[in-house]
Design a protein around this motif. Structure first.
Motif, PDB file in Angstrom:
ATOM      1  N   THR A 143      33.640  39.672  67.950  1.00 41.72           N
ATOM      2  CA  THR A 143      33.045  38.825  66.730  1.00 41.72           C
ATOM      3  C   THR A 143      31.945  37.836  66.431  1.00 41.72           C
ATOM      4  OG1 THR A 143      35.843  38.492  66.332  1.00 41.72           O
ATOM      5  CG2 THR A 143      33.951  37.048  65.062  1.00 41.72           C
ATOM      6  N   PRO A 144      30.964  38.134  66.086  1.00 42.30           N
ATOM      7  CA  PRO A 144      29.331  37.522  65.165  1.00 42.30           C
ATOM      8  C   PRO A 144      29.625  35.826  66.004  1.00 42.30           C
ATOM      9  CG  PRO A 144      30.322  39.017  64.003  1.00 42.30           C
ATOM     10  CD  PRO A 144      31.193  38.721  65.061  1.00 42.30           C
ATOM     11  N   GLY A 178      18.802  21.747  50.597  1.00 38.84           N
ATOM     12  CA  GLY A 178      18.825  21.320  48.938  1.00 38.84           C
ATOM     13  C   GLY A 178      19.246  20.395  48.834  1.00 38.84           C
ATOM     14  N   GLU A 179      19.785  19.526  47.669  1.00 42.35           N
ATOM     15  CA  GLU A 179      20.332  18.429  47.176  1.00 42.35           C
ATOM     16  C   GLU A 179      22.222  18.095  47.366  1.00 42.35           C
ATOM     17  OE1 GLU A 179      19.979  18.121  43.150  1.00 42.35           O
ATOM     18  OE2 GLU A 179      18.022  17.936  42.889  1.00 42.35           O
ATOM     19  N   GLN A 180      22.873  19.567  47.999  1.00 42.62           N
ATOM     20  CA  GLN A 180      23.930  19.756  48.812  1.00 42.62           C
ATOM     21  C   GLN A 180      23.950  20.971  49.429  1.00 42.62           C
ATOM     22  OE1 GLN A 180      26.937  19.238  45.187  1.00 42.62           O
ATOM     23  NE2 GLN A 180      28.668  18.691  46.724  1.00 42.62           N
ATOM     24  N   ALA A 181      24.650  21.668  50.112  1.00 43.51           N
ATOM     25  CA  ALA A 181      24.716  22.242  50.675  1.00 43.51           C
ATOM     26  C   ALA A 181      26.045  22.336  51.580  1.00 43.51           C
ATOM     27  CB  ALA A 181      23.703  22.760  52.206  1.00 43.51           C
ATOM     28  N   LEU A 182      26.608  23.780  50.866  1.00 41.36           N
ATOM     29  CA  LEU A 182      28.348  23.839  50.970  1.00 41.36           C
ATOM     30  C   LEU A 182      28.623  24.921  53.059  1.00 41.36           C
ATOM     31  CD1 LEU A 182      30.048  22.236  48.593  1.00 41.36           C
ATOM     32  CD2 LEU A 182      29.812  21.215  50.488  1.00 41.36           C
ATOM     33  N   VAL A 183      29.174  24.726  53.925  1.00 36.00           N
ATOM     34  CA  VAL A 183      29.486  26.120  54.280  1.00 36.00           C
ATOM     35  C   VAL A 183      31.078  26.408  54.894  1.00 36.00           C
ATOM     36  CG1 VAL A 183      29.253  24.918  56.679  1.00 36.00           C
ATOM     37  CG2 VAL A 183      28.363  27.132  56.421  1.00 36.00           C
ATOM     38  N   ARG A 184      31.268  27.405  55.173  1.00 42.06           N
ATOM     39  CA  ARG A 184      32.895  27.850  55.481  1.00 42.06           C
ATOM     40  C   ARG A 184      32.810  28.841  56.226  1.00 42.06           C
ATOM     41  NH1 ARG A 184      36.733  27.458  50.168  1.00 42.06           N
ATOM     42  NH2 ARG A 184      35.570  29.966  49.333  1.00 42.06           N
ATOM     43  N   SER A 185      33.316  29.595  57.135  1.00 46.35           N
ATOM     44  CA  SER A 185      34.053  30.409  57.895  1.00 46.35           C
ATOM     45  C   SER A 185      35.372  30.382  57.953  1.00 46.35           C
ATOM     46  CB  SER A 185      33.228  30.153  59.711  1.00 46.35           C
ATOM     47  OG  SER A 185      33.734  29.234  59.993  1.00 46.35           O
ATOM     48  N   SER A 186      36.056  31.771  58.023  1.00 46.57           N
ATOM     49  CA  SER A 186      37.148  32.162  58.096  1.00 46.57           C
ATOM     50  C   SER A 186      37.746  31.784  59.996  1.00 46.57           C
ATOM     51  CB  SER A 186      37.520  33.752  57.690  1.00 46.57           C
ATOM     52  OG  SER A 186      36.670  34.589  58.673  1.00 46.57           O
ATOM     53  N   GLU A 187      39.215  31.586  59.086  1.00 45.05           N
ATOM     54  CA  GLU A 187      39.595  31.664  60.370  1.00 45.05           C
ATOM     55  C   GLU A 187      39.208  32.052  61.993  1.00 45.05           C
ATOM     56  OE1 GLU A 187      43.946  30.078  60.225  1.00 45.05           O
ATOM     57  OE2 GLU A 187      43.290  28.152  59.117  1.00 45.05           O
ATOM     58  N   ALA A 188      39.321  33.643  61.497  1.00 45.65           N
ATOM     59  CA  ALA A 188      39.357  35.008  62.252  1.00 45.65           C
ATOM     60  C   ALA A 188      37.391  35.393  62.502  1.00 45.65           C
ATOM     61  CB  ALA A 188      39.910  36.135  61.394  1.00 45.65           C
ATOM     62  N   GLU A 228      35.539  36.517  60.718  1.00 45.48           N
ATOM     63  CA  GLU A 228      34.878  37.507  59.838  1.00 45.48           C
ATOM     64  C   GLU A 228      33.659  37.249  59.013  1.00 45.48           C
ATOM     65  OE1 GLU A 228      38.274  37.524  58.280  1.00 45.48           O
ATOM     66  OE2 GLU A 228      38.117  37.060  59.697  1.00 45.48           O
ATOM     67  N   SER A 229      34.132  36.045  58.248  1.00 43.18           N
ATOM     68  CA  SER A 229      33.582  35.964  57.549  1.00 43.18           C
ATOM     69  C   SER A 229      32.428  34.810  57.627  1.00 43.18           C
ATOM     70  CB  SER A 229      34.545  35.847  56.383  1.00 43.18           C
ATOM     71  OG  SER A 229      35.038  34.682  55.890  1.00 43.18           O
ATOM     72  N   LEU A 230      31.700  34.398  56.905  1.00 40.25           N
ATOM     73  CA  LEU A 230      31.140  32.485  56.644  1.00 40.25           C
ATOM     74  C   LEU A 230      30.533  32.894  55.357  1.00 40.25           C
ATOM     75  CD1 LEU A 230      29.274  30.139  58.402  1.00 40.25           C
ATOM     76  CD2 LEU A 230      27.015  32.285  58.834  1.00 40.25           C
ATOM     77  N   GLU A 231      30.431  31.884  54.422  1.00 39.75           N
ATOM     78  CA  GLU A 231      29.820  31.529  53.165  1.00 39.75           C
ATOM     79  C   GLU A 231      28.842  30.296  53.084  1.00 39.75           C
ATOM     80  OE1 GLU A 231      32.804  32.223  49.830  1.00 39.75           O
ATOM     81  OE2 GLU A 231      34.075  32.358  51.234  1.00 39.75           O
ATOM     82  N   GLU A 238      27.110  35.278  51.566  1.00 40.18           N
ATOM     83  CA  GLU A 238      28.290  35.704  51.712  1.00 40.18           C
ATOM     84  C   GLU A 238      27.707  36.981  53.057  1.00 40.18           C
ATOM     85  OE1 GLU A 238      32.823  37.142  50.615  1.00 40.18           O
ATOM     86  OE2 GLU A 238      31.667  36.650  48.893  1.00 40.18           O
ATOM     87  N   VAL A 239      28.297  36.574  54.426  1.00 36.81           N
ATOM     88  CA  VAL A 239      28.555  37.426  55.163  1.00 36.81           C
ATOM     89  C   VAL A 239      29.511  37.733  56.194  1.00 36.81           C
ATOM     90  CG1 VAL A 239      27.463  37.333  57.963  1.00 36.81           C
ATOM     91  CG2 VAL A 239      26.424  36.058  55.885  1.00 36.81           C
TER      92      VAL A 239
END
Length: 231
Positions: free
Chosen positions: A207-208, A159-169, A171-174, A187-188
């Protein structure tokens, strides 16, 4: 019977001379209502022009919306890549959808039945009046009030802009993607092996792999954008 002129004369003669003379002076012409309208319009125009020069140009144009959504996002999109990472999704439920002159939106929830207990929420927002770019990195209202333990990282080529982050543990990904007026959010969540699932006691699922989940989310984001893009 005393006529009105007689009353007026009697009243004038009964008042002090200086008061009568003062009131007898020519009255100022009343200002017509339309004159106030013209004055207000001129002042408003001056303020608008001043703001135009201060901001460096006219108000920003409405963002380009290159996508469209229906009320059944789950029917349009099955999240195949993340589904494989989750061991398959056993349930997909379309959540709240809406149509508004300012924004259309639709969402879908996916539940996995694999050992990792992965679930997915996908949200599509089509902003039609204001550019979502300036606030894009702030995330949703709920993200702001709940906070996050990781900062957003740029994901180029999406896209024009994409951002990603995951929790320290882990257990989540955005993943969030912006393209014109459209914003796609993934949101996973991974809940690990539950007590009811087969396996030795205390044997929690690993953990995945975050890189694998990120790659799957990017693949699904591309597929979703292709499915919703206007022909």
């Amino acid at each position: 019977m005393i006529s009105e002129p007689e009353l007026d004369g009697a009243w004038e003669s009964a008042r002090p001379a200086e008061v009568a003379q003062e009131e007898a002076a020519p009255a100022r012409r009343p200002v017509r209502p339309w004159q106030w309208v013209v004055a207000s319009a001129v002042a408003t125009s001056a303020l608008w022009v001043g703001g135009l020069y201060a901001s460096g140009g006219p108000p920003a144009a409405e963002p380009e919306v290159r996508y469209a959504v229906t009320d059944d996002l789950c029917r349009q999109f099955g999240a195949p890549a993340l589904g494989r990472a989750a061991g398959g999704f056993t349930d997909a439920t379309s959540n709240e959808t809406g149509r508004h002159p300012a924004m259309d939106w639709a969402s879908c929830s996916y539940e996995g039945d694999g050992p990792d207990g992965i679930s997915l929420m996908v949200l599509v927002e089509l902003h039609k009046k204001t550019d979502p770019g300036p606030e894009f990195a702030l995330g949703s209202y709920y993200e702001r009030i709940l906070g996050a333990d990781a900062a957003w990282e740029e994901m180029p080529g999406l896209g024009e802009q994409a951002l990603v982050r995951s929790s320290e543990a882990g257990e989540s990904l955005e993943l969030r993607v912006r393209d014109g007026g459209a914003v796609f959010s993934f949101e996973v969540m991974s809940f690990g092996r539950s007590e009811e699932q087969p396996g030795p006691a205390g044997d929690g699922a690993p953990t995945p792999d975050q890189d694998a989940l990120t790659a799957a989310a990017v693949e699904d984001a591309r597929a979703l954008m292709a499915a919703l893009r206007k022909r």
